[in-house]
Write a protein that holds these residues in place. Structure first.
Motif, PDB file in Angstrom:
ATOM      1  N   ASN A 190       0.811  -1.226   0.000  1.00  0.00           N
ATOM      2  CA  ASN A 190       0.000   0.000   0.000  1.00  0.00           C
ATOM      3  C   ASN A 190       0.841   1.270   0.000  1.00  0.00           C
ATOM      4  O   ASN A 190       0.439   2.280  -0.567  1.00  0.00           O
ATOM      5  CB  ASN A 190      -0.933   0.011   1.211  1.00  0.00           C
ATOM      6  CG  ASN A 190      -2.112  -0.931   1.033  1.00  0.00           C
ATOM      7  OD1 ASN A 190      -2.388  -1.398  -0.073  1.00  0.00           O
ATOM      8  ND2 ASN A 190      -2.801  -1.231   2.127  1.00  0.00           N
ATOM      9  N   ASN A 191       2.003   1.215   0.638  1.00  0.00           N
ATOM     10  CA  ASN A 191       2.834   2.425   0.741  1.00  0.00           C
ATOM     11  C   ASN A 191       3.891   2.516  -0.352  1.00  0.00           C
ATOM     12  O   ASN A 191       4.799   3.346  -0.282  1.00  0.00           O
ATOM     13  CB  ASN A 191       3.512   2.490   2.114  1.00  0.00           C
ATOM     14  CG  ASN A 191       4.417   1.282   2.366  1.00  0.00           C
ATOM     15  OD1 ASN A 191       4.504   0.380   1.536  1.00  0.00           O
ATOM     16  ND2 ASN A 191       5.081   1.261   3.523  1.00  0.00           N
ATOM     17  N   ASN A 214      -5.372 -14.125   4.148  1.00  0.00           N
ATOM     18  CA  ASN A 214      -5.660 -13.012   5.053  1.00  0.00           C
ATOM     19  C   ASN A 214      -4.518 -11.994   5.057  1.00  0.00           C
ATOM     20  O   ASN A 214      -4.070 -11.527   6.108  1.00  0.00           O
ATOM     21  CB  ASN A 214      -5.918 -13.539   6.468  1.00  0.00           C
ATOM     22  CG  ASN A 214      -6.713 -12.539   7.292  1.00  0.00           C
ATOM     23  OD1 ASN A 214      -7.411 -11.684   6.756  1.00  0.00           O
ATOM     24  ND2 ASN A 214      -6.591 -12.638   8.605  1.00  0.00           N
ATOM     25  N   ILE A 215      -4.048 -11.649   3.868  1.00  0.00           N
ATOM     26  CA  ILE A 215      -2.957 -10.688   3.717  1.00  0.00           C
ATOM     27  C   ILE A 215      -3.524  -9.271   3.646  1.00  0.00           C
ATOM     28  O   ILE A 215      -4.451  -8.999   2.879  1.00  0.00           O
ATOM     29  CB  ILE A 215      -2.132 -10.986   2.450  1.00  0.00           C
ATOM     30  CG1 ILE A 215      -1.349 -12.294   2.623  1.00  0.00           C
ATOM     31  CG2 ILE A 215      -1.166  -9.842   2.141  1.00  0.00           C
ATOM     32  CD1 ILE A 215      -0.551 -12.696   1.399  1.00  0.00           C
ATOM     33  N   ALA A 216      -2.959  -8.391   4.446  1.00  0.00           N
ATOM     34  CA  ALA A 216      -3.350  -6.980   4.413  1.00  0.00           C
ATOM     35  C   ALA A 216      -2.167  -6.156   3.922  1.00  0.00           C
ATOM     36  O   ALA A 216      -1.027  -6.617   3.925  1.00  0.00           O
ATOM     37  CB  ALA A 216      -3.773  -6.528   5.804  1.00  0.00           C
ATOM     38  N   GLY A 217      -2.465  -4.948   3.474  1.00  0.00           N
ATOM     39  CA  GLY A 217      -1.386  -4.033   3.117  1.00  0.00           C
ATOM     40  C   GLY A 217      -0.874  -4.158   1.707  1.00  0.00           C
ATOM     41  O   GLY A 217       0.189  -3.625   1.392  1.00  0.00           O
ATOM     42  N   VAL A 218      -1.606  -4.854   0.830  1.00  0.00           N
ATOM     43  CA  VAL A 218      -1.209  -4.920  -0.579  1.00  0.00           C
ATOM     44  C   VAL A 218      -2.350  -4.378  -1.432  1.00  0.00           C
ATOM     45  O   VAL A 218      -3.513  -4.423  -1.046  1.00  0.00           O
ATOM     46  CB  VAL A 218      -0.824  -6.347  -1.026  1.00  0.00           C
ATOM     47  CG1 VAL A 218       0.363  -6.850  -0.239  1.00  0.00           C
ATOM     48  CG2 VAL A 218      -2.006  -7.303  -0.915  1.00  0.00           C
ATOM     49  N   ASP A 251       9.830  -5.249  -5.341  1.00  0.00           N
ATOM     50  CA  ASP A 251       9.117  -3.982  -5.533  1.00  0.00           C
ATOM     51  C   ASP A 251       7.675  -4.207  -5.969  1.00  0.00           C
ATOM     52  O   ASP A 251       6.783  -3.432  -5.607  1.00  0.00           O
ATOM     53  CB  ASP A 251       9.825  -3.125  -6.590  1.00  0.00           C
ATOM     54  CG  ASP A 251      11.202  -2.668  -6.130  1.00  0.00           C
ATOM     55  OD1 ASP A 251      11.346  -2.347  -4.929  1.00  0.00           O
ATOM     56  OD2 ASP A 251      12.128  -2.644  -6.965  1.00  0.00           O
ATOM     57  N   TYR A 252       7.478  -5.250  -6.762  1.00  0.00           N
ATOM     58  CA  TYR A 252       6.126  -5.521  -7.256  1.00  0.00           C
ATOM     59  C   TYR A 252       5.986  -6.985  -7.627  1.00  0.00           C
ATOM     60  O   TYR A 252       6.963  -7.689  -7.868  1.00  0.00           O
ATOM     61  CB  TYR A 252       5.785  -4.640  -8.463  1.00  0.00           C
ATOM     62  CG  TYR A 252       6.590  -4.938  -9.713  1.00  0.00           C
ATOM     63  CD1 TYR A 252       6.152  -5.873 -10.648  1.00  0.00           C
ATOM     64  CD2 TYR A 252       7.785  -4.282  -9.970  1.00  0.00           C
ATOM     65  CE1 TYR A 252       6.893  -6.151 -11.794  1.00  0.00           C
ATOM     66  CE2 TYR A 252       8.532  -4.543 -11.105  1.00  0.00           C
ATOM     67  CZ  TYR A 252       8.073  -5.490 -12.012  1.00  0.00           C
ATOM     68  OH  TYR A 252       8.810  -5.769 -13.143  1.00  0.00           O
ATOM     69  N   LEU A 253       4.758  -7.419  -7.650  1.00  0.00           N
ATOM     70  CA  LEU A 253       4.382  -8.759  -8.128  1.00  0.00           C
ATOM     71  C   LEU A 253       3.508  -8.565  -9.351  1.00  0.00           C
ATOM     72  O   LEU A 253       2.622  -7.711  -9.362  1.00  0.00           O
ATOM     73  CB  LEU A 253       3.612  -9.510  -7.035  1.00  0.00           C
ATOM     74  CG  LEU A 253       2.850 -10.777  -7.452  1.00  0.00           C
ATOM     75  CD1 LEU A 253       3.811 -11.874  -7.894  1.00  0.00           C
ATOM     76  CD2 LEU A 253       1.974 -11.277  -6.299  1.00  0.00           C
ATOM     77  N   ILE A 254       3.763  -9.324 -10.394  1.00  0.00           N
ATOM     78  CA  ILE A 254       2.893  -9.293 -11.566  1.00  0.00           C
ATOM     79  C   ILE A 254       2.149 -10.622 -11.633  1.00  0.00           C
ATOM     80  O   ILE A 254       2.767 -11.699 -11.656  1.00  0.00           O
ATOM     81  CB  ILE A 254       3.684  -9.011 -12.865  1.00  0.00           C
ATOM     82  CG1 ILE A 254       2.748  -9.068 -14.073  1.00  0.00           C
ATOM     83  CG2 ILE A 254       4.869  -9.939 -13.028  1.00  0.00           C
ATOM     84  CD1 ILE A 254       3.375  -8.582 -15.354  1.00  0.00           C
ATOM     85  N   LYS A 278       3.737 -13.668  -0.095  1.00  0.00           N
ATOM     86  CA  LYS A 278       4.452 -13.519   1.179  1.00  0.00           C
ATOM     87  C   LYS A 278       5.679 -12.638   1.005  1.00  0.00           C
ATOM     88  O   LYS A 278       5.960 -11.770   1.850  1.00  0.00           O
ATOM     89  CB  LYS A 278       4.863 -14.895   1.713  1.00  0.00           C
ATOM     90  CG  LYS A 278       3.717 -15.702   2.299  1.00  0.00           C
ATOM     91  CD  LYS A 278       4.197 -17.081   2.753  1.00  0.00           C
ATOM     92  CE  LYS A 278       3.033 -17.917   3.251  1.00  0.00           C
ATOM     93  NZ  LYS A 278       3.465 -19.302   3.598  1.00  0.00           N
ATOM     94  N   MET A 279       6.422 -12.851  -0.072  1.00  0.00           N
ATOM     95  CA  MET A 279       7.634 -12.059  -0.303  1.00  0.00           C
ATOM     96  C   MET A 279       7.288 -10.599  -0.561  1.00  0.00           C
ATOM     97  O   MET A 279       7.996  -9.686  -0.122  1.00  0.00           O
ATOM     98  CB  MET A 279       8.442 -12.665  -1.438  1.00  0.00           C
ATOM     99  CG  MET A 279       9.033 -14.024  -1.078  1.00  0.00           C
ATOM    100  SD  MET A 279      10.064 -14.744  -2.364  1.00  0.00           S
ATOM    101  CE  MET A 279      11.535 -13.713  -2.236  1.00  0.00           C
ATOM    102  N   LEU A 280       6.196 -10.349  -1.280  1.00  0.00           N
ATOM    103  CA  LEU A 280       5.757  -8.970  -1.500  1.00  0.00           C
ATOM    104  C   LEU A 280       5.395  -8.310  -0.171  1.00  0.00           C
ATOM    105  O   LEU A 280       5.780  -7.163   0.092  1.00  0.00           O
ATOM    106  CB  LEU A 280       4.553  -8.945  -2.445  1.00  0.00           C
ATOM    107  CG  LEU A 280       3.938  -7.560  -2.699  1.00  0.00           C
ATOM    108  CD1 LEU A 280       4.923  -6.651  -3.428  1.00  0.00           C
ATOM    109  CD2 LEU A 280       2.639  -7.695  -3.500  1.00  0.00           C
ATOM    110  N   SER A 281       4.671  -9.038   0.674  1.00  0.00           N
ATOM    111  CA  SER A 281       4.251  -8.463   1.952  1.00  0.00           C
ATOM    112  C   SER A 281       5.439  -8.189   2.875  1.00  0.00           C
ATOM    113  O   SER A 281       5.354  -7.353   3.772  1.00  0.00           O
ATOM    114  CB  SER A 281       3.248  -9.386   2.646  1.00  0.00           C
ATOM    115  OG  SER A 281       3.853 -10.606   3.045  1.00  0.00           O
TER     116      SER A 281
END
Length: 203
Positions: free
Chosen positions: A64-65, A139-143, A122-125, A114-117
């Motif tokens: 998110n940031n 239940n991943i938050a912040g993406v 920098d990004y996942l495609i 998991k690695m993105l979180s």
């Protein structure tokens, strides 16, 4: 639903990571893939059923940031990306990524998310629909996903050349069934229902 339409039972199995799924079909140990993009190399070992049963958006996932504001492909230049092994996002983007981008691969979408979180990339495609489903399940938050799609690609059911079931008569029955189910907008209804179901199960 396809099995009911063609009058033949279909056993749906999880075959592991995407690379292994393609290998199973290439060797004839699996008959069908329930969703693959079109690429010319894949024509060497499987047939595509038309029409496509779904159009899927491939999107950029970030935290998110993240300062990354994706609008066009060259916004990714100089960034470290990630995706799943042997995934394709359409032939045109695949060529661009090979020539211009830094994208590492991991065996599974779970690992990539998991690695993105954890800020390991920098990004996942990845495609939007399965990504949303796994974010809900894990239940991943912040993406978040970028509003602009990387590509919009058709998703097809495919049939292994080495399948004993791959006959002209069976291909005709499956093609008719896919056309009928497509007219009924079955996939959109199933995806909306099941993403909500996965979200409830993760709580």
């Amino acid at each position: 639903m396809l099995a009911r339409e063609i009058g033949v039972s279909i056993e749906v199995k999880y075959a592991g990571p995407w690379a292994r799924v393609q290998e199973e079909v290439k060797l004839g140990r699996a008959d069908l893939i329930a969703g693959a993009f079109f690429t010319q190399p894949r024509l060497e070992y499987m047939d595509y059923f038309y029409p496509a049963f779904r159009q899927t958006r491939t999107v950029i996932w970030t935290q998110n940031n993240s300062p990354l504001n994706f609008k066009k492909w060259n916004d990714l230049v100089g960034k470290q990306g990630m995706t799943v092994i042997n995934n394709s996002f359409g032939e045109e983007f695949d060529r661009y990524a090979k020539d211009s981008l830094k994208i590492s691969t991991v065996p599974s979408l779970e690992q990539a998310l998991k690695m993105l979180s954890m800020s390991r990339t920098d990004y996942l495609i990845y495609e939007e629909d399965p990504g949303l489903a796994y974010v809900a399940k894990m239940n991943i938050a912040g993406v978040k996903t970028a509003a602009t799609a990387v590509t919009n690609e058709d998703l097809y059911l495919t049939f292994s050349h080495k399948s004993a079931c791959n006959t002209g008569e069976m291909r005709g029955r499956i093609a008719k069934a896919i056309y009928k189910l497509g007219k009924q907008n079955v996939m959109s209804k199933l995806i909306e229902t099941n993403i909500q179901l996965w979200r409830k199960q993760s709580r």
